[in-house]
Design a protein around this motif. Structure first.
Motif, mmCIF file in Angstrom:
data_model
loop_
_atom_site.group_PDB
_atom_site.id
_atom_site.type_symbol
_atom_site.label_atom_id
_atom_site.label_comp_id
_atom_site.label_asym_id
_atom_site.label_seq_id
_atom_site.Cartn_x
_atom_site.Cartn_y
_atom_site.Cartn_z
ATOM 1 N N GLU A 1 46.541 66.693 39.091
ATOM 2 C CA GLU A 1 46.843 66.962 40.538
ATOM 3 C C GLU A 1 47.540 65.653 41.198
ATOM 4 N N HIS A 2 47.019 64.389 40.749
ATOM 5 C CA HIS A 2 47.698 63.159 41.147
ATOM 6 C C HIS A 2 48.227 62.571 40.392
ATOM 7 N N PRO A 3 49.518 61.610 40.646
ATOM 8 C CA PRO A 3 50.228 61.016 39.681
ATOM 9 C C PRO A 3 49.203 59.840 38.801
ATOM 10 N N PRO A 4 49.695 59.618 37.519
ATOM 11 C CA PRO A 4 48.902 58.565 36.854
ATOM 12 C C PRO A 4 48.623 57.428 36.660
ATOM 13 N N LEU A 5 49.673 56.603 37.541
ATOM 14 C CA LEU A 5 49.597 55.181 37.315
ATOM 15 C C LEU A 5 48.560 54.498 37.690
ATOM 16 N N ALA A 6 47.923 54.773 39.025
ATOM 17 C CA ALA A 6 46.667 54.098 39.313
ATOM 18 C C ALA A 6 45.550 54.120 38.352
ATOM 19 N N LYS A 7 45.403 55.579 37.831
ATOM 20 C CA LYS A 7 44.328 55.803 36.769
ATOM 21 C C LYS A 7 44.666 54.960 35.317
ATOM 22 N N VAL A 8 45.795 54.725 35.149
ATOM 23 C CA VAL A 8 46.178 54.165 33.978
ATOM 24 C C VAL A 8 45.823 52.521 34.495
ATOM 25 N N LEU A 9 45.953 52.094 35.148
ATOM 26 C CA LEU A 9 45.688 50.693 35.648
ATOM 27 C C LEU A 9 44.016 50.582 35.560
ATOM 28 N N ILE A 10 43.367 51.546 36.060
ATOM 29 C CA ILE A 10 41.842 51.579 36.003
ATOM 30 C C ILE A 10 41.573 51.429 34.528
ATOM 31 N N ALA A 11 42.240 52.413 33.677
ATOM 32 C CA ALA A 11 41.734 52.332 32.164
ATOM 33 C C ALA A 11 42.138 50.996 31.602
ATOM 34 N N LEU A 12 43.192 50.451 32.157
ATOM 35 C CA LEU A 12 43.503 49.135 31.018
ATOM 36 C C LEU A 12 42.482 48.100 31.749
ATOM 37 N N SER A 13 42.117 48.184 32.968
ATOM 38 C CA SER A 13 41.059 47.225 33.276
ATOM 39 C C SER A 13 39.734 47.316 32.696
ATOM 40 N N ILE A 14 39.242 48.710 32.424
ATOM 41 C CA ILE A 14 38.210 48.912 31.941
ATOM 42 C C ILE A 14 38.275 48.426 30.422
ATOM 43 N N GLN A 15 39.167 48.555 29.681
ATOM 44 C CA GLN A 15 39.320 47.982 28.344
ATOM 45 C C GLN A 15 39.242 46.325 28.453
ATOM 46 N N ALA A 16 39.923 45.964 29.507
ATOM 47 C CA ALA A 16 40.044 44.277 29.362
ATOM 48 C C ALA A 16 38.585 43.701 30.021
ATOM 49 N N PHE A 17 37.862 44.457 30.944
ATOM 50 C CA PHE A 17 36.629 43.619 31.528
ATOM 51 C C PHE A 17 35.473 44.575 31.699
ATOM 52 N N GLY A 18 35.438 45.934 30.816
ATOM 53 C CA GLY A 18 34.205 46.460 30.671
ATOM 54 C C GLY A 18 34.251 47.717 31.705
ATOM 55 N N ASP A 19 33.310 48.823 31.180
ATOM 56 C CA ASP A 19 33.150 50.009 31.726
ATOM 57 C C ASP A 19 32.090 49.758 32.909
ATOM 58 N N ARG A 20 32.252 48.990 34.048
ATOM 59 C CA ARG A 20 31.392 49.029 34.897
ATOM 60 C C ARG A 20 32.065 48.646 36.118
ATOM 61 N N GLY A 21 31.692 48.465 37.416
ATOM 62 C CA GLY A 21 32.205 48.303 38.539
ATOM 63 C C GLY A 21 33.304 47.299 38.700
ATOM 64 N N PHE A 22 32.841 46.119 38.069
ATOM 65 C CA PHE A 22 33.895 45.154 37.832
ATOM 66 C C PHE A 22 35.204 45.552 37.276
ATOM 67 N N GLY A 23 35.001 46.136 36.292
ATOM 68 C CA GLY A 23 36.300 46.679 35.489
ATOM 69 C C GLY A 23 37.097 47.884 36.074
ATOM 70 N N TRP A 24 36.272 48.599 36.880
ATOM 71 C CA TRP A 24 37.000 49.677 37.456
ATOM 72 C C TRP A 24 37.812 49.238 38.882
#
Length: 396
Positions: free
Chosen positions: A66-89
């Motif tokens: 229901e929302h466009p995807p770009l910001a969620k793509v950026l969050i996903a890339l950041s999780i992959q780079a910095f980990g699945d925790r608050g810092f990465g999110w």
């Protein structure tokens, strides 16, 4: 030499202005880094929707469409780079929110002097609602970073690049389209005889030069998402689905909904809940931290004085005063209309907060230096009083 909008190029920036801007951005980044990983494994507010959506994208599954995807793509890339925790999110929002200060300075500096430009960036940097949303993984701040980039490119007459930036911003949150409307009105009203056929022709040319790239970028981005995740047959189907979803969000008396008519009068604080990911008994514990939906009231309520102070410049169509007033006024009026058909939240104000900070800086430049310093001290006092976490307290 005067520009197309009647503005006169300002004097070049000095090294002291540059260092002051670097210090401001570095200070704001440091404040973000003090809290970015707290809470580490709990969602703040709508992170409970967008972080799982980012994980869906990483797993090759589309969700939260229901929302466009770009910001969620950026969050996903950041999780992959910095980990699945608050810092990465949260890192994409932190960078987008902090570097918007640079764009705001460059925009204001292009149309006025360095003092006003630095003051505008300072106000946005210590605006509580902007800071809070720059500290959590949501859609708004990345979207509005690209919106401000589009405004900056627009004032440099880089029409298609401005449209590209606005289209990218819309891929994070669709309300960026309101900024395009404000820019088209600015192109019209900044001309000497704005009511003439010649002015309408110029405005149409500018609007198409910006609007077509923006629309193509937005549609192409949705189409790429739909192709990769096999979400919808076409971008038009995707748009229809988003529109249908938002039509279902009515306007009931919700506790966290605030009508736009109350935005500039102050309203009760509403906390952003922190939702833990894991709970032994299967429940969802909610702990209230000092993440609030309250703007910096020193800045917010100053609008009632800022508009009268800047009104002569707006009437004279001074470029920065006219542009900032439209960046505030157009979205606000559109949100007033939206409020008749769906809920409106205080954080919708984020869209026009950069413009509001410019308006406030222009107004402060007309006051004695002592009044400006006192105002800035009040901004800092309010900001640190409502800072999301006490950086000196031990983490829970």
């Amino acid at each position: 030499m005067r520009r197309w909008d009647g503005s006169t190029p300002p004097k070049p920036s000095t090294s002291s202005e540059g260092w002051a801007l670097v210090a401001l951005v570095a200070g704001v980044l440091l404040l973000h880094l003090l809290i970015i990983d707290q809470p580490t494994l709990s969602y703040v507010f709508d992170e409970a929707h967008y972080v799982p959506a980012a994980r869906c994208l990483m797993a090759g599954t589309g969700c939260n469409e229901e929302h466009p995807p770009l910001a969620k793509v950026l969050i996903a890339l950041s999780i992959q780079a910095f980990g699945d925790r608050g810092f990465g999110w949260r890192l994409p929002s932190v960078f987008a929110g902090s570097f918007t200060l640079v764009l705001l300075y460059l925009l204001a500096r292009r149309l006025t002097d360095g003092r006003v430009a630095l003051l505008a960036a300072f106000l946005l940097g210590f605006e509580n609602l902007w800071f809070v949303h720059s500290s959590i993984a949501m859609l708004d701040i990345p979207a509005f970073f690209f919106a401000m980039l589009g405004v900056y490119l627009f004032t440099g007459q880089r029409w298609w690049l401005a449209g590209l930036a606005l289209g990218v911003g819309m891929l994070a949150k669709g309300v960026v389209a309101m900024v395009f409307i404000a820019l088209v009105l600015y192109a019209l009203l900044s001309q000497e005889r704005w009511y003439s056929k010649a002015a309408l022709a110029v405005t149409t040319r500018v609007g198409l030069s910006v609007g077509i790239p923006a629309a193509l970028t937005f549609v192409a981005g949705l189409g790429l998402y739909d192709l990769v995740y096999q979400a919808f047959p076409s971008p038009l189907h995707h748009l229809a689905s988003m529109a249908s979803y938002h039509q279902t969000i009515g306007s009931p008396a919700m506790s966290d909904s605030v009508h736009p008519l109350r935005w500039f009068s102050g309203f009760p604080n509403s906390p952003y809940f922190v939702t833990s990911i894991q709970a032994e008994d299967g429940s969802i514990p909610r702990d209230v931290l000092q993440y609030m939906d309250q703007p910096n009231l020193v800045i917010l309520l100053f609008i009632w004085l800022a508009i009268p102070l800047v009104w002569p410049d707006i009437r004279a169509r001074q470029p920065l005063a006219l542009l900032s007033s439209l960046l505030v006024g157009v979205p606000y009026l559109l949100f007033l209309l939206v409020a008749h058909v769906r809920v409106t939240y205080p954080f919708y104000m984020l869209l026009f907060m950069p413009g509001q900070c410019i308006l406030s800086a222009l107004a402060l430049s007309k006051l004695p230096r002592g009044a400006t310093l006192t105002f800035c001290a009040g901004v800092l006092a309010w900001f640190f009083f409502w800072f999301p976490r006490n950086p000196l307290a031990p983490w829970e």
